[in-house]
Design an enzyme around this catalytic site. Sequence first.
Site, PDB file in Angstrom:
ATOM      1  N   TYR A 234      32.660  47.775  84.289  1.00  0.00           N
ATOM      2  CA  TYR A 234      32.654  46.924  85.474  1.00  0.00           C
ATOM      3  C   TYR A 234      33.492  47.590  86.559  1.00  0.00           C
ATOM      4  CZ  TYR A 234      32.818  43.160  88.730  1.00  0.00           C
ATOM      5  OH  TYR A 234      32.656  42.422  89.876  1.00  0.00           O
TER       6      TYR A 234
ATOM      7  N   HIS B  77      32.540  32.554  93.330  1.00  0.00           N
ATOM      8  CA  HIS B  77      32.590  33.513  92.226  1.00  0.00           C
ATOM      9  C   HIS B  77      33.116  32.866  90.950  1.00  0.00           C
ATOM     10  CE1 HIS B  77      32.357  36.748  95.386  1.00  0.00           C
ATOM     11  NE2 HIS B  77      31.488  37.169  94.488  1.00  0.00           N
TER      12      HIS B  77
ATOM     13  N   ARG C 254      27.226  47.784  97.618  1.00  0.00           N
ATOM     14  CA  ARG C 254      27.442  47.942  96.182  1.00  0.00           C
ATOM     15  C   ARG C 254      26.160  47.524  95.481  1.00  0.00           C
ATOM     16  NH1 ARG C 254      28.840  42.976  93.293  1.00  0.00           N
ATOM     17  NH2 ARG C 254      29.688  44.273  91.638  1.00  0.00           N
TER      18      ARG C 254
ATOM     19  N   ASN D 222      24.538  45.504  92.154  1.00  0.00           N
ATOM     20  CA  ASN D 222      24.771  44.579  91.064  1.00  0.00           C
ATOM     21  C   ASN D 222      23.467  44.534  90.265  1.00  0.00           C
ATOM     22  OD1 ASN D 222      26.139  42.773  89.496  1.00  0.00           O
ATOM     23  ND2 ASN D 222      25.793  41.019  90.851  1.00  0.00           N
TER      24      ASN D 222
ATOM     25  N   TYR E  13      26.525  35.447  80.207  1.00  0.00           N
ATOM     26  CA  TYR E  13      26.531  35.110  81.638  1.00  0.00           C
ATOM     27  C   TYR E  13      25.241  35.561  82.327  1.00  0.00           C
ATOM     28  CZ  TYR E  13      27.718  35.542  86.572  1.00  0.00           C
ATOM     29  OH  TYR E  13      27.697  35.470  87.947  1.00  0.00           O
ATOM     30  N   LYS E  14      24.758  36.721  81.956  1.00  0.00           N
ATOM     31  CA  LYS E  14      23.548  37.239  82.586  1.00  0.00           C
ATOM     32  C   LYS E  14      22.286  36.647  81.951  1.00  0.00           C
ATOM     33  CE  LYS E  14      25.618  41.639  84.133  1.00  0.00           C
ATOM     34  NZ  LYS E  14      25.381  41.683  85.583  1.00  0.00           N
TER      35      LYS E  14
END
Lengths: 361, 316, 193
Positions: free
Chosen positions: A38, A198, A228, A230, A321-322
């Site tokens: 991460y 978040h 960035r 993700n 989470y994903k």
Amino acid sequence: MSIAFKPEETFRGDYRYRNSDAAILRFPFPFPEDRYMYSVNIEPHTRSGPSDVYLHAFDVDEHYIAECRDKAITLERDPGRCQVLPHMMMAQWDTLELLMESLSADYPALFSLTKEGDDFGSLWTWINRPLGIEQRFVFGDAETLPCEPFEYITRQAQGDFAICDQRDDNLYMDAGMVTSQADWSLEFDVGMSFMEWHGPVPLAHQTGVFERALKYLLMLRLGQPVRRLNWTMSINPRLDTSPESYPEWGPDRASVTPANAGEKVHLRVELQTLWRLPRSNAILFPIRCYLASLDDLARVPKWGKRLHRVLSTLPPQLVEYKGLTRYLPAALEWLAQRDDGAELPVGTAAGVTRLNAPVSG
Amino acid sequence: MIGQTLRLKVAALTDIAPSLRHVRLVAADGGKLPPAAAGAHIQLVLAGPGRSFRNAYSLVSRPGARDAWDIIVRRVPTSRGGSAYIHEALQAGDTLEASWPGNLFAPVRTARRHLMIAGGIGITPFLSYLADFAMSGGEHALHVCCREEEKDVFAPWLAGRSGVAFHWDADGHRLDSPALLAAPPAGTHLYVCGQAAMNDEGIAAAAAAGWPASHVHCEHFGAALVGGAAFRAFLAKSGIEVQVGEDESLLDAIERAGVAAPCLCRGGACGVCAAPLLEGEAEHRDHFLSPAERNAGRLIMPCVSRAKGGRLVLDL
Amino acid sequence: MMHSDIKSRPAYQALVPDLAGSRHLLVIEGDALPPGRLATLSNTFAPVADSLHTWLTGAPAVEGIAGKLWQLGSVEDVLDTLACATRGYGMGDRLYVLGTEPFLWSVAGAAALIGFGPGQLQLEHAGSLRRRVWCTHCHVTTENVTTGIVACRGCSRHLLVRDHFSRRLGAFMGVMVDAEAPGEIPAIEEVFA
């Protein structure tokens, strides 16, 4: 430059979305190393990068027309996907100006903007050739557009957009157009501060990542956007993986087998850019989504192997989470058959200029 | 809209008062300038004798203007630097390097009402605020404290603007801050910009009237103290020792030595220039470091802060 | 005590008068008051008693509270009274609210509409931990939820109550629990008593 649009593509129902070979080769693959790491990974969004998706302020690709149509379908079914709090009107015009200026400068064959002046009150003419739109309007006068300026222009752009108002040393998500999100609800989150929206992200809070990112973003400068990547994964090439429509796409997660994973499982990469807006001092946060199936990715041997290795090292909290829990084993089994364990060079570049033949289906 | 620096050409120079010079700037290549918001500033690189200065000035042009930018520069009496250069040497047609606009003093968009207090040249950011509110309809009031003879100096920027009151030092004309700050309804935001003493007084009066700090905003830069006793600073990474003069900042001296130092506001507000302090005690004058960070003594903001003793060692 | 590491939910704290304020309004959900809490509040707020108004909902008459006491029927009465108060609210006003989470955020939302900033507002949680749950699918809120999974009042789907909180809605997020495998609903347990 000419882009061969594919207006017949769909992102629901019969899922007629396909990447051309060129689209696969320019895919913004996000993993430079074999292990999952991460990082905040923010870098200047200059007109350069390892793939040509980075070469323009706002990337337009072969899926443009089909994506705009899918966005219109989603908005028709749920108008709440576009939310703008009342104090954000200046930022709405900022967004319209930035997108119209950038698109017409970067893709003059597709878009054109003619101005009688730069100030509010000037007559502007916008032409969007791929969507067949010609609109004359008064910059600064929302009554002269078919809908409010933020909705108007983001309906004509790929990806999602949020606008963060900056006040009290914080950022507040006070506007958004969100129709291709990775499972978060704008209608629930609108008005939240940076830490609040978040909130559900695991692991990162403890390391102070968000405090540092917020401090950095508060100082974001006009003219110096940053970006960035993700990522997450989706079953089928579906843009609208919102919590709102979860009852529709949730069952797909149970449909993955080691035999069909190559076709069903998609890596979903978000190119997130951040722009200081000039007139409102707000921050525009475009989230551009790219989808590629495991089949697509495995045609670049380095990417197929690397994805296998990264997914194998994912912390369990992130798997949860994903939303990968139910189908990750099948995806890994599919990928394992295509990973010979060979050493891979560091970096995200494809390392090839032509693709291997399709591996399945 | 991507870029860092701009070449600007001086289109016109006008003295609007004995110590105030209005400068109009356009893009040197004849193109368009980036739009900027109310409260925005630019940093100009000004060539002085033997060195260059970087000074920040509020844009007083209407927000969003792309044909020209206007700034108003006050001649600082003790200045041998940027403001003296603009008043004595700068000519129409000269070109200057400038930053893209920055903004550390934008109006709060959620405010129900905006109350502004300016001291003298501190009116400059509010000239763009007034233009913004005229357009967006924001309810507002501006109170300007100045010398009586100065009250017409800004008339060209105030034509057609509502809600502006002038105050000066004579019976019946002084600003009654406590009365002004007791009245506003919930949802008002206060902005002050002027000399440090006036800013402090405004902030204190607001606190006394019960205003929460979140609704009180102050533009510090430009008003910050620059000078003080001379001292020496050793830049450990570069191996250079610099002498910091009485009327220059540590940041000025670092730049003069040719050492790259990122910076933005040059007024102790933004935190961009914060530098690691290896030895020596700092006299902190910034508005960025927390009390804990000051006590720890490991950081200094060289744009405004100085040495308490005769020498500092920075990790630059 | 209420404790959580939900980043989107505020940490509630015991009310204390902000002496920098010039006028003070204490709004209490009477039914959520723990025994004896009114007396301790009265003591705590004694220093500002001269400029204190207390609005109390739903509870029987009480004696001896500091400042001027007004009794109101329900949270709706509080919201109406806030919105049409004849005196204006100023920058020196302070608002203190005590009650259940939905009560706190109903009042906080109404206060924000009339211009109260976060620095003028304090919230203390009292009473039940039951949650208001916002259905992501049909956008209807279900009140008084004490279980980790609840049937939505609007669309009847079984919702998992996620630990993500919206101050604007005063509610937690509810997401269909059996979307991936229809009919697979875990045991429903009381968790927010």
